[in-house]
Design a protein around this motif. Sequence first.
Motif, PDB file in Angstrom:
ATOM      1  N   VAL A   1     -79.570 -66.312  38.918  1.00 28.80           N
ATOM      2  CA  VAL A   1     -78.944 -65.741  37.778  1.00 28.80           C
ATOM      3  C   VAL A   1     -79.731 -64.598  37.019  1.00 28.80           C
ATOM      4  N   VAL A   2     -81.524 -64.680  37.078  1.00 28.74           N
ATOM      5  CA  VAL A   2     -82.197 -64.282  37.012  1.00 28.74           C
ATOM      6  C   VAL A   2     -81.789 -62.406  37.453  1.00 28.74           C
ATOM      7  N   LYS A   3     -81.525 -62.352  38.553  1.00 32.40           N
ATOM      8  CA  LYS A   3     -81.237 -60.889  38.734  1.00 32.40           C
ATOM      9  C   LYS A   3     -79.934 -60.719  38.643  1.00 32.40           C
ATOM     10  N   LEU A   4     -78.948 -60.938  38.035  1.00 31.16           N
ATOM     11  CA  LEU A   4     -78.206 -60.502  37.525  1.00 31.16           C
ATOM     12  C   LEU A   4     -78.760 -60.004  36.208  1.00 31.16           C
ATOM     13  N   ALA A   5     -79.600 -61.046  35.921  1.00 32.41           N
ATOM     14  CA  ALA A   5     -80.384 -60.702  34.237  1.00 32.41           C
ATOM     15  C   ALA A   5     -81.054 -59.665  34.579  1.00 32.41           C
ATOM     16  N   VAL A   6     -81.507 -59.026  35.680  1.00 36.30           N
ATOM     17  CA  VAL A   6     -82.550 -58.110  35.715  1.00 36.30           C
ATOM     18  C   VAL A   6     -81.693 -56.886  35.798  1.00 36.30           C
ATOM     19  N   GLY A   7     -80.467 -56.986  36.242  1.00 39.45           N
ATOM     20  CA  GLY A   7     -79.267 -55.775  36.247  1.00 39.45           C
ATOM     21  C   GLY A   7     -79.012 -55.556  35.657  1.00 39.45           C
ATOM     22  N   VAL A   8     -78.687 -55.898  34.435  1.00 36.15           N
ATOM     23  CA  VAL A   8     -77.814 -55.873  33.471  1.00 36.15           C
ATOM     24  C   VAL A   8     -79.275 -54.970  32.379  1.00 36.15           C
ATOM     25  N   LEU A   9     -80.956 -55.241  32.833  1.00 38.87           N
ATOM     26  CA  LEU A   9     -82.016 -54.934  31.915  1.00 38.87           C
ATOM     27  C   LEU A   9     -81.516 -53.551  32.609  1.00 38.87           C
ATOM     28  N   ARG A  10     -81.285 -53.407  34.009  1.00 38.49           N
ATOM     29  CA  ARG A  10     -81.568 -52.036  34.850  1.00 38.49           C
ATOM     30  C   ARG A  10     -80.168 -50.797  34.963  1.00 38.49           C
ATOM     31  N   ASN A  11     -79.037 -51.712  34.425  1.00 36.39           N
ATOM     32  CA  ASN A  11     -77.797 -50.365  34.105  1.00 36.39           C
ATOM     33  C   ASN A  11     -78.231 -50.759  32.646  1.00 36.39           C
ATOM     34  N   GLU A  12     -78.569 -50.731  31.938  1.00 43.41           N
ATOM     35  CA  GLU A  12     -79.210 -51.021  30.229  1.00 43.41           C
ATOM     36  C   GLU A  12     -80.392 -49.274  30.734  1.00 43.41           C
ATOM     37  N   GLY A  13     -81.128 -49.115  32.198  1.00 43.38           N
ATOM     38  CA  GLY A  13     -82.154 -47.967  31.886  1.00 43.38           C
ATOM     39  C   GLY A  13     -83.154 -48.854  30.937  1.00 43.38           C
ATOM     40  N   LEU A  14     -83.704 -49.808  30.475  1.00 40.58           N
ATOM     41  CA  LEU A  14     -84.691 -50.579  30.802  1.00 40.58           C
ATOM     42  C   LEU A  14     -85.813 -51.258  31.080  1.00 40.58           C
ATOM     43  N   VAL A  15     -85.560 -51.098  31.842  1.00 37.50           N
ATOM     44  CA  VAL A  15     -86.086 -51.543  33.209  1.00 37.50           C
ATOM     45  C   VAL A  15     -85.754 -50.867  34.411  1.00 37.50           C
ATOM     46  N   ILE A  16     -86.887 -50.011  35.570  1.00 38.46           N
ATOM     47  CA  ILE A  16     -87.289 -49.723  37.064  1.00 38.46           C
ATOM     48  C   ILE A  16     -87.583 -50.675  38.355  1.00 38.46           C
TER      49      ILE A  16
END
Length: 113
Positions: free
Chosen positions: A48-63
């Motif tokens: 679930v946490v990995k999915l959340a981080v994936g969302v932020l990656r797709n939004e360009g907020l994290v790398i």
Amino acid sequence: MVKNTGRPGYLQIADDLREQIRSGALTPGAPLPSTTRLAERYEASLSVVKLAVGVLRNEGLVIGQQGKGVFVRESAAPAPPEASSDELTEIRATLQDLSERLARVESALSDRP
């Protein structure tokens, strides 16, 4: 902690992390806590946490940096531009037209024997 609101847990976590980034609690270049720590903090599974981080990656907020972790981007993706009043008027007119067309199609289909 993920709440039982009907909204998926990964989206709740992404919302919270996004808010931390936008508020400056997580600054550009700062690492996110490890997946394990986030899972403990939010009382959620690693997936679930990995999915959340994936969302932020797709939004360009994290790398992500292989072997180093996930970091807040130095220049996070800008918010989408706001639509002008002319664009909103055009969108509303298009929606109205589509609604009327759909009503005609539904009416025609309901009149069939």
